[in-house]
Write a protein that holds these residues in place. Structure first.
Motif, PDB file in Angstrom:
ATOM      1  N   LYS A   8       7.793   2.967  -8.645  1.00  0.00           N
ATOM      2  CA  LYS A   8       6.867   2.331  -7.707  1.00  0.00           C
ATOM      3  C   LYS A   8       7.168   2.766  -6.273  1.00  0.00           C
ATOM      4  CE  LYS A   8       6.224  -1.570 -10.726  1.00  0.00           C
ATOM      5  NZ  LYS A   8       6.502  -2.967 -10.990  1.00  0.00           N
ATOM      6  N   HIS A   9       7.247   4.085  -6.095  1.00  0.00           N
ATOM      7  CA  HIS A   9       7.632   4.651  -4.804  1.00  0.00           C
ATOM      8  C   HIS A   9       6.556   5.622  -4.316  1.00  0.00           C
ATOM      9  CE1 HIS A   9      10.629   5.767  -1.747  1.00  0.00           C
ATOM     10  NE2 HIS A   9      10.079   6.965  -1.830  1.00  0.00           N
ATOM     11  N   LEU A  10       6.145   5.454  -3.063  1.00  0.00           N
ATOM     12  CA  LEU A  10       5.121   6.300  -2.446  1.00  0.00           C
ATOM     13  C   LEU A  10       5.760   7.243  -1.447  1.00  0.00           C
ATOM     14  CD1 LEU A  10       1.776   6.240  -1.946  1.00  0.00           C
ATOM     15  CD2 LEU A  10       2.607   5.492   0.262  1.00  0.00           C
ATOM     16  N   ASP A  11       5.402   8.506  -1.510  1.00  0.00           N
ATOM     17  CA  ASP A  11       5.801   9.501  -0.514  1.00  0.00           C
ATOM     18  C   ASP A  11       4.541  10.154   0.023  1.00  0.00           C
ATOM     19  OD1 ASP A  11       8.669   9.495  -0.390  1.00  0.00           O
ATOM     20  OD2 ASP A  11       8.676  10.319  -2.414  1.00  0.00           O
ATOM     21  N   ALA A  12       4.514  10.368   1.317  1.00  0.00           N
ATOM     22  CA  ALA A  12       3.344  10.993   1.936  1.00  0.00           C
ATOM     23  C   ALA A  12       3.783  11.997   2.988  1.00  0.00           C
ATOM     24  CB  ALA A  12       2.460   9.924   2.580  1.00  0.00           C
ATOM     25  N   ASN A  13       3.036  13.083   3.079  1.00  0.00           N
ATOM     26  CA  ASN A  13       3.269  14.102   4.089  1.00  0.00           C
ATOM     27  C   ASN A  13       1.948  14.851   4.290  1.00  0.00           C
ATOM     28  OD1 ASN A  13       4.481  15.754   5.921  1.00  0.00           O
ATOM     29  ND2 ASN A  13       5.443  17.079   4.411  1.00  0.00           N
ATOM     30  N   LEU A  14       0.966  14.155   4.837  1.00  0.00           N
ATOM     31  CA  LEU A  14      -0.377  14.699   5.024  1.00  0.00           C
ATOM     32  C   LEU A  14      -0.646  14.848   6.513  1.00  0.00           C
ATOM     33  CD1 LEU A  14      -3.166  15.424   3.762  1.00  0.00           C
ATOM     34  CD2 LEU A  14      -3.759  13.020   4.081  1.00  0.00           C
ATOM     35  N   HIS A  15      -0.965  16.048   6.936  1.00  0.00           N
ATOM     36  CA  HIS A  15      -1.245  16.321   8.342  1.00  0.00           C
ATOM     37  C   HIS A  15      -2.550  17.111   8.428  1.00  0.00           C
ATOM     38  CE1 HIS A  15       2.793  14.961   9.334  1.00  0.00           C
ATOM     39  NE2 HIS A  15       3.228  15.704   8.321  1.00  0.00           N
ATOM     40  N   LEU A  16      -3.571  16.505   9.010  1.00  0.00           N
ATOM     41  CA  LEU A  16      -4.873  17.149   9.188  1.00  0.00           C
ATOM     42  C   LEU A  16      -5.170  17.252  10.677  1.00  0.00           C
ATOM     43  CD1 LEU A  16      -6.882  15.029   6.576  1.00  0.00           C
ATOM     44  CD2 LEU A  16      -5.879  17.287   6.218  1.00  0.00           C
ATOM     45  N   ILE A  26      -0.680  11.015   7.787  1.00  0.00           N
ATOM     46  CA  ILE A  26      -0.187   9.927   6.950  1.00  0.00           C
ATOM     47  C   ILE A  26       1.115  10.431   6.349  1.00  0.00           C
ATOM     48  CG2 ILE A  26      -0.626   8.442   4.960  1.00  0.00           C
ATOM     49  CD1 ILE A  26      -3.632   8.948   5.423  1.00  0.00           C
ATOM     50  N   PHE A  27       2.218   9.738   6.656  1.00  0.00           N
ATOM     51  CA  PHE A  27       3.513  10.245   6.191  1.00  0.00           C
ATOM     52  C   PHE A  27       4.518   9.111   6.030  1.00  0.00           C
ATOM     53  CE2 PHE A  27       3.396  10.394  10.777  1.00  0.00           C
ATOM     54  CZ  PHE A  27       4.639   9.941  11.186  1.00  0.00           C
ATOM     55  N   THR A  28       5.597   9.412   5.326  1.00  0.00           N
ATOM     56  CA  THR A  28       6.727   8.503   5.203  1.00  0.00           C
ATOM     57  C   THR A  28       7.931   9.211   5.812  1.00  0.00           C
ATOM     58  OG1 THR A  28       7.115   9.337   2.963  1.00  0.00           O
ATOM     59  CG2 THR A  28       5.950   7.250   3.155  1.00  0.00           C
ATOM     60  N   ARG A  29       8.769   8.442   6.487  1.00  0.00           N
ATOM     61  CA  ARG A  29       9.977   8.972   7.111  1.00  0.00           C
ATOM     62  C   ARG A  29      11.179   8.540   6.286  1.00  0.00           C
ATOM     63  NH1 ARG A  29       8.970   7.250  12.779  1.00  0.00           N
ATOM     64  NH2 ARG A  29       7.557   8.906  13.249  1.00  0.00           N
ATOM     65  N   HIS A  30      11.905   9.499   5.739  1.00  0.00           N
ATOM     66  CA  HIS A  30      13.060   9.174   4.904  1.00  0.00           C
ATOM     67  C   HIS A  30      14.286   8.945   5.771  1.00  0.00           C
ATOM     68  CE1 HIS A  30      11.205   9.905   0.996  1.00  0.00           C
ATOM     69  NE2 HIS A  30      10.435  10.736   1.676  1.00  0.00           N
ATOM     70  N   ASP A  31      14.960   7.850   5.508  1.00  0.00           N
ATOM     71  CA  ASP A  31      16.177   7.485   6.217  1.00  0.00           C
ATOM     72  C   ASP A  31      17.364   8.143   5.521  1.00  0.00           C
ATOM     73  OD1 ASP A  31      18.270   6.302   7.537  1.00  0.00           O
ATOM     74  OD2 ASP A  31      17.669   4.243   7.114  1.00  0.00           O
ATOM     75  N   SER A  32      18.134   8.905   6.260  1.00  0.00           N
ATOM     76  CA  SER A  32      19.275   9.607   5.665  1.00  0.00           C
ATOM     77  C   SER A  32      20.358   8.638   5.202  1.00  0.00           C
ATOM     78  CB  SER A  32      19.860  10.612   6.665  1.00  0.00           C
ATOM     79  OG  SER A  32      20.315   9.935   7.818  1.00  0.00           O
ATOM     80  N   LEU A  33      20.339   7.399   5.688  1.00  0.00           N
ATOM     81  CA  LEU A  33      21.343   6.411   5.301  1.00  0.00           C
ATOM     82  C   LEU A  33      20.902   5.544   4.124  1.00  0.00           C
ATOM     83  CD1 LEU A  33      22.412   5.226   8.870  1.00  0.00           C
ATOM     84  CD2 LEU A  33      23.510   6.952   7.423  1.00  0.00           C
ATOM     85  N   ALA A  34      19.666   5.733   3.661  1.00  0.00           N
ATOM     86  CA  ALA A  34      19.143   4.891   2.589  1.00  0.00           C
ATOM     87  C   ALA A  34      19.863   5.172   1.280  1.00  0.00           C
ATOM     88  CB  ALA A  34      17.648   5.127   2.424  1.00  0.00           C
ATOM     89  N   THR A  35      20.032   4.123   0.515  1.00  0.00           N
ATOM     90  CA  THR A  35      20.620   4.264  -0.814  1.00  0.00           C
ATOM     91  C   THR A  35      19.570   3.861  -1.828  1.00  0.00           C
ATOM     92  OG1 THR A  35      21.459   2.012  -0.760  1.00  0.00           O
ATOM     93  CG2 THR A  35      22.939   3.752   0.019  1.00  0.00           C
ATOM     94  N   GLY A  36      19.551   4.496  -2.950  1.00  0.00           N
ATOM     95  CA  GLY A  36      18.577   4.136  -3.979  1.00  0.00           C
ATOM     96  C   GLY A  36      17.192   4.640  -3.645  1.00  0.00           C
TER      97      GLY A  36
END
Length: 116
Positions: A8-16, A26-36
């Protein structure tokens, strides 16, 4: 834009972007400190969106001309199936012959109601 159903995880990287300088991201920013597999905020950023161009896709849309933009961050909690977020929406509406009223508004105020 991808959705992982088991996690149940959404990832986005759309640039128009358009030739006129308009853009929609529309995008998601990944945190380098996130676990799981925590769900990151979904970010929507738009500017220079010509309303008449988008509204022309529907024959039932009112004749409105103007430019819109937005900066919105949305948190999605898959376990509780809820959305929360914050942001700003900018729009400037210009009058047309069919719709002789104009107003600028943000999400914190209501647009005027045209008088019949």
């Amino acid at each position: 834009i991808t959705f992982n159903f088991p996690q149940k995880h959404l990832d986005a990287n759309l640039h128009l972007s358009g030739a006129s300088g308009s853009h929609l991201d529309i995008f998601t920013r990944h945190d380098s400190l996130a676990t799981g597999h925590e769900q990151e905020k979904v970010i929507l950023s738009a500017s220079g969106i010509e309303l008449a161009d988008w509204l022309s896709l529907s024959p039932f849309a009112p004749p409105v001309k103007g430019v819109a933009g937005a900066d919105i961050a949305i948190d999605w909690d898959a376990t509780s199936r809820s959305l929360t977020g914050q942001g700003n929406v900018r729009s400037t509406r210009y009058p047309t012959a069919e719709s002789p009223w104009a107003h600028s508004c943000s999400m914190s105020e209501s647009p005027p109601i045209p008088q019949a």
